[in-house]
Design an enzyme around this catalytic site. Structure first.
Site, PDB file in Angstrom:
ATOM      1  N   ASN A 176     -34.348  88.009 -19.195  1.00  0.00           N
ATOM      2  CA  ASN A 176     -35.296  87.241 -20.027  1.00  0.00           C
ATOM      3  C   ASN A 176     -35.646  85.901 -19.372  1.00  0.00           C
ATOM      4  OD1 ASN A 176     -35.948  88.619 -22.719  1.00  0.00           O
ATOM      5  ND2 ASN A 176     -33.747  88.973 -22.495  1.00  0.00           N
ATOM      6  N   VAL A 229     -24.858  82.571 -37.643  1.00  0.00           N
ATOM      7  CA  VAL A 229     -25.204  83.348 -36.443  1.00  0.00           C
ATOM      8  C   VAL A 229     -26.312  84.361 -36.733  1.00  0.00           C
ATOM      9  CG1 VAL A 229     -24.304  84.978 -34.724  1.00  0.00           C
ATOM     10  CG2 VAL A 229     -22.913  83.037 -35.476  1.00  0.00           C
ATOM     11  N   ASP A 230     -27.352  84.355 -35.893  1.00  0.00           N
ATOM     12  CA  ASP A 230     -28.476  85.295 -35.979  1.00  0.00           C
ATOM     13  C   ASP A 230     -29.067  85.330 -37.397  1.00  0.00           C
ATOM     14  OD1 ASP A 230     -27.980  85.943 -33.312  1.00  0.00           O
ATOM     15  OD2 ASP A 230     -26.621  87.548 -33.837  1.00  0.00           O
ATOM     16  N   MET A 282     -23.809  83.701 -24.898  1.00  0.00           N
ATOM     17  CA  MET A 282     -22.780  84.348 -25.718  1.00  0.00           C
ATOM     18  C   MET A 282     -21.839  83.375 -26.418  1.00  0.00           C
ATOM     19  SD  MET A 282     -23.396  87.527 -25.125  1.00  0.00           S
ATOM     20  CE  MET A 282     -22.496  88.929 -24.540  1.00  0.00           C
ATOM     21  N   ARG A 283     -22.256  82.151 -26.601  1.00  0.00           N
ATOM     22  CA  ARG A 283     -21.385  81.198 -27.277  1.00  0.00           C
ATOM     23  C   ARG A 283     -22.069  80.670 -28.543  1.00  0.00           C
ATOM     24  NH1 ARG A 283     -18.244  83.384 -25.098  1.00  0.00           N
ATOM     25  NH2 ARG A 283     -16.777  82.797 -23.495  1.00  0.00           N
ATOM     26  N   GLU A 287     -38.401  92.479 -25.167  1.00  0.00           N
ATOM     27  CA  GLU A 287     -37.961  91.078 -25.226  1.00  0.00           C
ATOM     28  C   GLU A 287     -38.672  90.212 -24.184  1.00  0.00           C
ATOM     29  OE1 GLU A 287     -33.715  91.175 -24.857  1.00  0.00           O
ATOM     30  OE2 GLU A 287     -33.454  91.581 -26.998  1.00  0.00           O
ATOM     31  N   HIS A 295     -32.728  88.018 -30.032  1.00  0.00           N
ATOM     32  CA  HIS A 295     -31.696  88.871 -30.616  1.00  0.00           C
ATOM     33  C   HIS A 295     -32.167  90.334 -30.608  1.00  0.00           C
ATOM     34  CE1 HIS A 295     -28.365  90.090 -33.051  1.00  0.00           C
ATOM     35  NE2 HIS A 295     -29.164  90.559 -33.994  1.00  0.00           N
TER      36      HIS A 295
HETATM   37  C1  GRF Z   1     -30.803  90.386 -24.529  1.00  0.00           C
HETATM   38  O1  GRF Z   1     -30.927  91.722 -24.919  1.00  0.00           O
HETATM   39  C2  GRF Z   1     -30.735  89.512 -25.752  1.00  0.00           C
HETATM   40  O2  GRF Z   1     -31.387  90.040 -26.847  1.00  0.00           O
HETATM   41  C3  GRF Z   1     -29.261  89.457 -26.030  1.00  0.00           C
HETATM   42  O3  GRF Z   1     -28.662  89.431 -24.750  1.00  0.00           O
HETATM   43  C4  GRF Z   1     -29.490  90.117 -23.820  1.00  0.00           C
HETATM   44  C5  GRF Z   1     -29.651  89.246 -22.616  1.00  0.00           C
HETATM   45  O4  GRF Z   1     -30.200  89.941 -21.549  1.00  0.00           O
HETATM   46  N1  GRF Z   1     -28.952  88.305 -26.836  1.00  0.00           N
HETATM   47  P1  GRF Z   1     -30.608  89.217 -20.196  1.00  0.00           P
HETATM   48  O5  GRF Z   1     -29.393  88.444 -19.712  1.00  0.00           O
HETATM   49  O6  GRF Z   1     -31.772  88.326 -20.484  1.00  0.00           O
HETATM   50  O7  GRF Z   1     -30.961  90.332 -19.247  1.00  0.00           O
END
Ligand code: GRF
Length: 233
Positions: free
Chosen positions: A20, A188-189, A117-118, A218, A136
């Site tokens: 992303n 969260v989310d 992830m935090r 995404e 998400h």
């Molecule tokens: C994505 O699918 C996002 O929705 C989730 O983690 C993933 C990250 O992917 N939170 P990347 O590191 O951007 O490839």
């Protein structure tokens, strides 16, 4: 937002592959996001491939080790950072204080969590009200809260939050899932949605195949979300 700089300066937070992040880099380089630049990329993992992506494009990229230790009112910052750059909240963790210092030093306007992830504390988020967004891999209702989401065909499905949202959708046997970009709130989310797209689950789908297909969606959504944030700044 900074009045001296007309650009919207992104601080992109990652923990892994960074596909992303790559979508944002490509969109900026292809002039699809005029007036937007990536000021800083931060990873809580030293070996996150996203850091390599950033460095390849000559973007400032930093590994920030992440512990949950709460430092109370104690303030720790690199000596090179002037105190006026930082307004630490007593309940932030040491890592959040360091992250705050970095984001201010690089004059970040919008914090973009892409695979970060935090969990960020309420005290941290309070400093950047409506300026932290997250992608998400599941569908959230418009205001982000609640336990169900109504798909475009009128089906009610559960809302899947947290780290295993893709697998949860498969386990629940829903026919439609998707991804969304939302503002980050302390829950969260569960923040207001900026944009989303539904994705139909195919026969024989695995977590891996579904997540890969969601990521394709995404990569468009994250660019659209930043564009919307830029348009209302
Ligand atoms: C994505 O699918 C996002 O929705 C989730 O983690 C993933 C990250 O992917 N939170 P990347 O590191 O951007 O490839």
């Amino acid at each position: 937002m900074s009045s001296q700089n007309p650009s919207l300066r992104l601080g992109v937070l990652i923990s892994g592959s960074g596909s992303n992040l790559q979508a944002l880099i490509d969109a900026i380089e292809n002039q699809q996001l005029p007036g937007v630049e990536i000021a800083l990329v931060v990873s809580n993992k030293a070996d996150a491939y996203g850091l390599q992506r950033a460095l390849k494009h000559r973007l400032p990229a930093i590994y920030l080790s992440w512990g949950q230790r709460n430092v109370g009112a104690q303030f720790i910052a690199p000596e090179s950072i002037a105190p006026e750059f930082i307004a630490p909240k007593p309940t932030m963790s040491e890592s959040e204080i360091r992250l705050t210092a970095l984001l201010r030093l690089f004059q970040v306007d919008l914090i973009v969590l892409v695979g970060w992830m935090r969990i960020l504390s309420a005290a941290f988020l309070e400093q950047f009200h409506q300026r932290v967004i997250n992608i998400h891999p599941a569908l959230l209702p418009d205001d982000g809260t609640g336990k169900t989401y109504t798909t475009s065909d009128g089906t009610q499905i559960p809302v899947f939050r947290g780290l295993h949202a893709v697998q949860q959708a498969l386990d629940a046997g829903v026919k439609i899932t998707g991804s969304c970009v939302h503002f980050v709130t302390p829950e969260v989310d569960a923040g207001p949605v900026i944009c989303r797209q539904e994705v139909a689950i195919e026969e024989g789908e695995t977590e891996e195949t579904l997540h890969e297909r969601l990521k394709v969606v995404e990569h468009r959504l994250i660019v659209e979300a930043v564009k919307r944030c830029k348009s209302v700044e």
